[in-house]
Design a protein around this motif. Structure first.
Motif, PDB file in Angstrom:
ATOM      1  N   UNK A  98       0.856  -1.356   0.127  1.00  0.00           N
ATOM      2  CA  UNK A  98       0.412  -0.086   0.588  1.00  0.00           C
ATOM      3  C   UNK A  98       1.083   1.482  -0.154  1.00  0.00           C
ATOM      4  N   UNK A  99       2.202   0.858   1.185  1.00  0.00           N
ATOM      5  CA  UNK A  99       2.849   2.401   0.791  1.00  0.00           C
ATOM      6  C   UNK A  99       3.334   2.199  -0.079  1.00  0.00           C
ATOM      7  N   UNK A 100       4.059   1.505  -1.494  1.00  0.00           N
ATOM      8  CA  UNK A 100       4.473   1.532  -2.455  1.00  0.00           C
ATOM      9  C   UNK A 100       6.193   0.768  -2.086  1.00  0.00           C
ATOM     10  N   UNK A 101       6.293   0.234  -0.947  1.00  0.00           N
ATOM     11  CA  UNK A 101       7.302  -0.412  -0.938  1.00  0.00           C
ATOM     12  C   UNK A 101       7.786  -1.361  -1.271  1.00  0.00           C
ATOM     13  N   UNK A 102       6.854  -2.142  -1.325  1.00  0.00           N
ATOM     14  CA  UNK A 102       6.724  -3.473  -2.573  1.00  0.00           C
ATOM     15  C   UNK A 102       6.176  -2.838  -3.801  1.00  0.00           C
ATOM     16  N   UNK A 103       6.829  -2.854  -4.619  1.00  0.00           N
ATOM     17  CA  UNK A 103       5.630  -2.108  -5.749  1.00  0.00           C
ATOM     18  C   UNK A 103       4.894  -3.147  -6.379  1.00  0.00           C
ATOM     19  N   UNK A 104       3.935  -2.662  -6.929  1.00  0.00           N
ATOM     20  CA  UNK A 104       2.694  -3.519  -7.847  1.00  0.00           C
ATOM     21  C   UNK A 104       2.134  -2.446  -8.776  1.00  0.00           C
ATOM     22  N   UNK A 105       1.604  -3.276  -9.591  1.00  0.00           N
ATOM     23  CA  UNK A 105       0.962  -2.620 -10.764  1.00  0.00           C
ATOM     24  C   UNK A 105      -0.536  -1.856 -10.722  1.00  0.00           C
ATOM     25  N   UNK A 106       0.283  -0.522 -11.268  1.00  0.00           N
ATOM     26  CA  UNK A 106      -1.716   0.628 -11.127  1.00  0.00           C
ATOM     27  C   UNK A 106      -3.087  -0.370 -11.191  1.00  0.00           C
ATOM     28  N   UNK A 107      -3.944   0.067 -10.374  1.00  0.00           N
ATOM     29  CA  UNK A 107      -4.751  -0.459 -10.280  1.00  0.00           C
ATOM     30  C   UNK A 107      -5.271  -1.917  -9.187  1.00  0.00           C
ATOM     31  N   UNK A 108      -4.571  -2.560  -8.718  1.00  0.00           N
ATOM     32  CA  UNK A 108      -4.652  -3.458  -8.253  1.00  0.00           C
ATOM     33  C   UNK A 108      -4.903  -3.754  -6.669  1.00  0.00           C
ATOM     34  N   UNK A 109      -6.128  -4.585  -6.825  1.00  0.00           N
ATOM     35  CA  UNK A 109      -6.513  -5.360  -5.816  1.00  0.00           C
ATOM     36  C   UNK A 109      -5.997  -5.891  -4.403  1.00  0.00           C
ATOM     37  N   UNK A 110      -5.886  -4.616  -2.980  1.00  0.00           N
ATOM     38  CA  UNK A 110      -5.140  -5.219  -2.019  1.00  0.00           C
ATOM     39  C   UNK A 110      -5.729  -6.264  -1.632  1.00  0.00           C
ATOM     40  N   UNK A 111      -4.443  -6.931  -0.549  1.00  0.00           N
ATOM     41  CA  UNK A 111      -4.748  -7.462   0.497  1.00  0.00           C
ATOM     42  C   UNK A 111      -4.699  -9.412   0.409  1.00  0.00           C
ATOM     43  N   UNK A 112      -3.881 -10.048   0.876  1.00  0.00           N
ATOM     44  CA  UNK A 112      -3.204 -11.357   0.535  1.00  0.00           C
ATOM     45  C   UNK A 112      -4.097 -12.203   1.039  1.00  0.00           C
ATOM     46  N   UNK A 113      -5.068 -11.955   1.772  1.00  0.00           N
ATOM     47  CA  UNK A 113      -5.988 -12.637   3.105  1.00  0.00           C
ATOM     48  C   UNK A 113      -7.651 -12.602   2.753  1.00  0.00           C
ATOM     49  N   UNK A 114      -8.183 -13.579   2.599  1.00  0.00           N
ATOM     50  CA  UNK A 114     -10.027 -13.058   2.711  1.00  0.00           C
ATOM     51  C   UNK A 114     -10.005 -14.690   2.814  1.00  0.00           C
ATOM     52  N   UNK A 115     -11.345 -14.411   3.348  1.00  0.00           N
ATOM     53  CA  UNK A 115     -12.080 -15.354   3.807  1.00  0.00           C
ATOM     54  C   UNK A 115     -14.185 -15.232   3.602  1.00  0.00           C
ATOM     55  N   UNK A 116     -14.719 -16.123   3.828  1.00  0.00           N
ATOM     56  CA  UNK A 116     -15.996 -16.407   3.169  1.00  0.00           C
ATOM     57  C   UNK A 116     -17.001 -17.202   2.531  1.00  0.00           C
ATOM     58  N   UNK A 117     -17.670 -17.839   2.103  1.00  0.00           N
ATOM     59  CA  UNK A 117     -18.530 -18.263   1.619  1.00  0.00           C
ATOM     60  C   UNK A 117     -18.423 -18.817   0.456  1.00  0.00           C
ATOM     61  N   UNK A 118     -18.648 -20.090   0.125  1.00  0.00           N
ATOM     62  CA  UNK A 118     -18.653 -20.450  -1.569  1.00  0.00           C
ATOM     63  C   UNK A 118     -20.208 -20.679  -1.918  1.00  0.00           C
ATOM     64  N   UNK A 119     -20.208 -19.743  -3.016  1.00  0.00           N
ATOM     65  CA  UNK A 119     -21.270 -18.808  -3.583  1.00  0.00           C
ATOM     66  C   UNK A 119     -22.304 -20.310  -4.565  1.00  0.00           C
ATOM     67  N   UNK A 120     -21.255 -20.734  -5.479  1.00  0.00           N
ATOM     68  CA  UNK A 120     -21.626 -21.960  -6.551  1.00  0.00           C
ATOM     69  C   UNK A 120     -19.833 -22.395  -6.859  1.00  0.00           C
ATOM     70  N   UNK A 121     -20.227 -23.782  -7.582  1.00  0.00           N
ATOM     71  CA  UNK A 121     -19.198 -24.430  -7.638  1.00  0.00           C
ATOM     72  C   UNK A 121     -18.795 -24.991  -9.505  1.00  0.00           C
TER      73      UNK A 121
END
Length: 335
Positions: A48-71
């Motif tokens: 987020x601070x740019x210390x590690x470069x990411x592409x312009x428009x990158x969606x951040x956050x490595x962690x994600x939790x939720x519910x399976x909606x479809x398989x």
């Protein structure tokens, strides 16, 4: 659907709430996950601070939790309604480490989980622990699994070992909890006496304030009767490594998993040689490691320590709270 993107040049004021295209239905071998939570890690902060470069428009956050909606066709491991949590290295399924960069890590090399839903290969997620909230599950992808791999997978921790943890961030708190569950003795450091007391309440056996005891490595070794500790979970990096080497026993292990004090620095090589200690750098773990970790959480009943939870739209404020260093445990984001 709504999400957050990071605009170039990076910075907390460059996190922007946007409307994203819906990912649609899953294809063969894929699942669609309705995301409910993420959690903040130092890696996300550095992106987020740019210390590690990411592409312009990158969606951040490595962690994600939720519910399976479809398989999608061919998916048998998951069913609609299952609670799931993401993997830090989606392409590292099993076996020894074969990845040395973040090119396939969500929130860095590819888009992450600061959004409402994703469609991914089924193998990019695992089941969440039984009874966990989505926020609790979201703490496991990076911080929890790093502590597990450092102590259990690589460290082969056993009852009676002594472990030194640094501070009260997510990895360190998980390491304390895991070490105590495995029957180890824990020495904890912090610059805050109030945080040290909270670490004591979680089971820490000995506390060291590194502000009042700057030679905390010697203090830890003295507390062990001069022998030194079996394991050090090193989250500071170059600014703390010398003290970790001072603390570790001859033949002990230092898991280098953090860069809180910088990305480069001197290594006291003679002291490390004299200790004949193993200094191992490591980054998170595989999907199999995560599944084994979650089985252990189900068996032990360990629950993450959550400092605070922010709505997704306030992600920048959550990062500012992280940057202030006042948190204890994990900072989460509700999606």
């Amino acid at each position: 659907m709504q999400g957050i993107v990071l605009r170039a040049p990076a910075g907390l004021d460059r996190l922007e709430t946007v409307d994203l295209a819906d990912p649609g239905a899953p294809g063969a071998g894929q699942i669609r996950v309705k995301l409910h939570a993420s959690s903040l890690n130092y890696h996300d902060y550095a992106v987020a601070l740019g210390w590690i470069a990411a592409a312009d428009g990158r969606i951040p956050m490595s962690d994600g939790a939720g519910v399976v909606e479809a398989v999608g066709d061919g998916v048998t491991e998951f069913a609609v309604g299952d609670s799931v949590v993401s993997c830090f290295f989606p392409t590292w399924q099993d076996g020894p480490a074969r990845i040395g960069d973040f090119s396939a890590t969500p929130g860095d090399g590819i888009d992450g989980y600061a959004r409402e839903a994703v469609v991914t290969p089924a193998t990019w997620f695992t089941r969440s622990p039984k009874g966990y909230s989505h926020a609790e599950a979201a703490t496991l992808t990076t911080a929890g699994l790093t502590a597990w791999r450092a102590l259990v997978v690589e460290g082969q921790i056993k009852a009676g070992d002594t472990v030194l943890v640094q501070g009260s961030g997510g990895v360190s708190v998980f390491a304390l909890q895991l070490a105590k569950a495995m029957g180890a003795t824990v020495i904890a450091t912090s610059s805050s006496d109030a945080k040290l007391e909270r670490l004591r309440a979680l089971g820490a056996d000995h506390l060291i304030n590194y502000k009042s005891q700057p030679n905390w490595g010697r203090a830890a070794r003295d507390w062990t009767g001069g022998q030194g500790v079996d394991h050090v979970v090193e989250v500071g990096g170059p600014g703390t490594l010398a003290q970790s080497i001072e603390a570790v026993r001859i033949g002990g292990r230092i898991a280098l998993i953090g860069i809180l004090t910088g990305m480069a620095g001197e290594v006291p090589t003679l002291a490390l040689m004299a200790r004949q200690a193993r200094l191992q750098g490591l980054i998170v773990g595989s999907r199999t490691h995560q599944q084994e970790f979650i089985s252990a959480l189900d068996a032990t009943g360990i629950r993450p320590v959550i400092d605070s939870t922010y709505p997704l739209k306030d992600l920048a404020a959550a990062f500012r709270h992280q940057g202030a260093g006042a948190h204890f445990g994990k900072i989460c984001v509700a999606i």
